[in-house]
Design a protein around this motif. Structure first.
Motif, PDB file in Angstrom:
ATOM      1  N   SER A 106       0.659  -1.080   0.049  1.00  0.00           N
ATOM      2  CA  SER A 106       0.037  -0.016  -0.021  1.00  0.00           C
ATOM      3  C   SER A 106       0.879   1.229  -0.061  1.00  0.00           C
ATOM      4  CB  SER A 106      -0.957   0.029   1.258  1.00  0.00           C
ATOM      5  OG  SER A 106      -0.054  -0.257   2.607  1.00  0.00           O
ATOM      6  N   GLY A 163       3.728   1.449  -1.809  1.00  0.00           N
ATOM      7  CA  GLY A 163       4.399   1.616  -3.144  1.00  0.00           C
ATOM      8  C   GLY A 163       5.741   0.846  -2.857  1.00  0.00           C
ATOM      9  N   ARG A 201       0.915   0.618  -9.940  1.00  0.00           N
ATOM     10  CA  ARG A 201      -0.309   0.774  -9.673  1.00  0.00           C
ATOM     11  C   ARG A 201      -0.803   1.985 -10.045  1.00  0.00           C
ATOM     12  NH1 ARG A 201       0.409   1.533  -3.154  1.00  0.00           N
ATOM     13  NH2 ARG A 201       1.246   3.696  -3.108  1.00  0.00           N
ATOM     14  N   ASP A 202      -2.267   2.306 -10.443  1.00  0.00           N
ATOM     15  CA  ASP A 202      -2.880   3.321 -10.744  1.00  0.00           C
ATOM     16  C   ASP A 202      -4.174   3.622  -9.662  1.00  0.00           C
ATOM     17  OD1 ASP A 202      -4.686   5.578 -11.748  1.00  0.00           O
ATOM     18  OD2 ASP A 202      -4.024   4.905 -13.805  1.00  0.00           O
ATOM     19  N   ASN A 203      -3.560   4.455  -8.810  1.00  0.00           N
ATOM     20  CA  ASN A 203      -4.842   4.572  -7.650  1.00  0.00           C
ATOM     21  C   ASN A 203      -6.208   4.914  -8.235  1.00  0.00           C
ATOM     22  OD1 ASN A 203      -3.367   3.482  -5.724  1.00  0.00           O
ATOM     23  ND2 ASN A 203      -2.391   5.422  -4.951  1.00  0.00           N
ATOM     24  N   ASN A 226      -7.906   2.010  -9.355  1.00  0.00           N
ATOM     25  CA  ASN A 226      -7.873   1.132  -8.527  1.00  0.00           C
ATOM     26  C   ASN A 226      -7.402  -0.287  -9.288  1.00  0.00           C
ATOM     27  OD1 ASN A 226      -9.213   2.486  -6.438  1.00  0.00           O
ATOM     28  ND2 ASN A 226     -11.168   1.999  -7.297  1.00  0.00           N
ATOM     29  N   VAL A 261      -3.851  -2.575 -10.387  1.00  0.00           N
ATOM     30  CA  VAL A 261      -2.219  -2.824 -10.483  1.00  0.00           C
ATOM     31  C   VAL A 261      -1.853  -3.684 -11.727  1.00  0.00           C
ATOM     32  CG1 VAL A 261      -0.848  -4.330  -9.413  1.00  0.00           C
ATOM     33  CG2 VAL A 261      -2.252  -3.000  -7.713  1.00  0.00           C
TER      34      VAL A 261
END
Length: 116
Positions: free
Chosen positions: A53, A55, A71-73, A76, A78
């Motif tokens: 979480s 990174g 990831r692209d928060n 949502n 990965v």
């Protein structure tokens, strides 16, 4: 509480590239880390890469320098970028979310085949 859907697998020739995506939904705030695993016929499932979480990332020795987890928060999601693919990378790839409560959620898997 968390559902995962993988995509991006397929058939590719050696030294080719694929990008796998793992889209998460549900209680994503509870995710501690997301890992990519793979399982080839007759072999145990192995951890390929994971991202926490915060990174931080980790890779299996067999894929270091070739695969990148990110990831692209906002989405949502990965990703697992797989470059310089080898026949030994052939497997079903699964994403897994480890939750802070100690539970795990698995995706359905996506087939990656590297062949001439």
């Amino acid at each position: 509480q968390v559902q995962l859907v993988e995509s991006g697998g397929g058939l590719v020739q050696p030294v080719g590239a694929l990008r796998l995506a793992c889209a998460a939904s549900g209680s994503i705030f509870s995710i501690h880390f997301v890992g990519w695993y793979r399982q080839a016929p007759g072999k145990q499932r192995e951890l390929v890469a994971h991202i926490t979480s915060g990174g931080s990332t980790n890779y299996a020795d067999s894929v270091k320098g070739r695969f990148t987890i990110s990831r692209d928060n906002a989405k949502n999601t990965v990703y697992l970028q797989m470059n310089s693919l080898k026949p030994e990378d052939t497997a079903v790839y699964y994403c897994n979310a480890e939750l802070r409560a100690g539970q795990n959620s698995w995706g359905q898997g996506t087939q990656v085949t590297v062949s001439s």
